[in-house]
Design an enzyme around this catalytic site. Sequence first.
Site, PDB file in Angstrom:
ATOM      1  N   GLU A  31       0.818  -1.212   0.000  1.00  9.93           N
ATOM      2  CA  GLU A  31       0.000   0.000   0.000  1.00  9.93           C
ATOM      3  C   GLU A  31       0.854   1.265   0.000  1.00  9.93           C
ATOM      4  O   GLU A  31       0.531   2.246  -0.672  1.00  9.93           O
ATOM      5  CB  GLU A  31      -0.946  -0.007   1.210  1.00  9.93           C
ATOM      6  CG  GLU A  31      -2.071  -1.014   1.115  1.00  9.93           C
ATOM      7  CD  GLU A  31      -3.013  -0.738  -0.052  1.00  9.93           C
ATOM      8  OE1 GLU A  31      -3.099   0.417  -0.505  1.00  9.93           O
ATOM      9  OE2 GLU A  31      -3.662  -1.689  -0.516  1.00  9.93           O
ATOM     10  N   TYR A  78      -6.626   6.316   4.820  1.00 10.73           N
ATOM     11  CA  TYR A  78      -6.807   5.327   3.752  1.00 10.73           C
ATOM     12  C   TYR A  78      -5.946   4.081   3.994  1.00 10.73           C
ATOM     13  O   TYR A  78      -6.435   2.953   3.955  1.00 10.73           O
ATOM     14  CB  TYR A  78      -6.455   5.918   2.377  1.00 10.73           C
ATOM     15  CG  TYR A  78      -6.127   4.828   1.396  1.00 10.73           C
ATOM     16  CD1 TYR A  78      -7.137   4.026   0.874  1.00 10.73           C
ATOM     17  CD2 TYR A  78      -4.795   4.518   1.064  1.00 10.73           C
ATOM     18  CE1 TYR A  78      -6.840   2.966   0.027  1.00 10.73           C
ATOM     19  CE2 TYR A  78      -4.496   3.468   0.228  1.00 10.73           C
ATOM     20  CZ  TYR A  78      -5.521   2.700  -0.292  1.00 10.73           C
ATOM     21  OH  TYR A  78      -5.229   1.634  -1.110  1.00 10.73           O
ATOM     22  N   ASP A 132      -9.193   5.681  -1.631  1.00  8.27           N
ATOM     23  CA  ASP A 132      -8.063   6.264  -2.343  1.00  8.27           C
ATOM     24  C   ASP A 132      -8.581   6.993  -3.577  1.00  8.27           C
ATOM     25  O   ASP A 132      -9.789   7.126  -3.789  1.00  8.27           O
ATOM     26  CB  ASP A 132      -7.035   5.193  -2.701  1.00  8.27           C
ATOM     27  CG  ASP A 132      -7.512   4.244  -3.803  1.00  8.27           C
ATOM     28  OD1 ASP A 132      -8.716   4.260  -4.140  1.00  8.27           O
ATOM     29  OD2 ASP A 132      -6.676   3.486  -4.330  1.00  8.27           O
TER      30      ASP A 132
END
Length: 350
Positions: free
Chosen positions: A17, A100, A118
Amino acid sequence: SLPWRGVRDPYRVWVSEIMLQQTQVETVIPYYRRWLRRFPTIRALASASLDDVLAEWEGLGYYSRARNLHRAAQKVMAEFGGRVPRDVKSLQSLPGIGRYTAGAIDSIAFGADAAALDGNVKRVLARVLDYREDAKSAKGERELWEIAERILPRGKAGDFNQAMMDLGATICAPKAPDCARCPLCGLCAAQKLGVQEKRPVVKKKAPTPHYTVTAGIVRKNGRVLIAQRPADKLLGGLWEFPGGKCEAGESLAECLRRELREELGIEVAVGGQMQTLRHGYTHFKITLHVFECKWRRGNARALEVAAYQWVRPGKLNKYAMGKTDRQIAEWIIANSKSQIQKSKTQIANP
């Protein structure tokens, strides 16, 4: 099919991520694989030096991500017993993890009912709902988060979040979305109105600033001078060929002499220009003018840099650098090899 799909290891989900922030999937894949070979666990990352971490990250850009990953791994070892925390609030206490990323890790790795909003997910929601507020405004952020949390399928948040990210990345693209293949086409309000490419609504960006910058290849006794950028600055922790931004009315040579005096306390003679490089960062662009320089006087000191080194050209690859400085280093190395070969030829054929 991606190397981090179907993975429940929170460390691997976390690394993927962070790498995927503002970076294309195709670019991330080889970096992700190399990173896990070098730092397979949180402990391995936490115990590594920052120089080693930045060297593995070199070329991926946005280097604050690497520094934050390193700091966060050390915090996990010190405060969470080496285990990635399982709740959004604790995850957000780690450097570099925002709302997020915390939601993505919590839902994908731990199966929690956490939303993850996102840029891709924002775009899908804004089009499906024909959302007309500025998606990057405080109101837009708040309302889209509320929507993302409201529509979340309980018990399936991880799969849902990844599906929404993939939809935005592959079909509901920023430009020319492939509406005919979209599984949400029949539900998409923006597509029905023919305004899908006008959603999400975002304010027009201001013109990108451009700066003229200099860098010096300072030579002394067969070595070149490199400096380490301060940790709290852009490209913090990386090594560079010293120089800086030109001030109004300043010539390139005057700029370079001033910067070397202010940063390292040395005086140089500025020689010929070797390269002109252009590069774009997130919020500005530069034209970098690279000059050969000869050290004249003054002992180098770390005045406005974190550290400095006099390095033989063949050793420059051992220091992590940004894109433009790596180009300069490669030119120096290639030029040095050429000079060595020329000398050997002259010796062989006097």
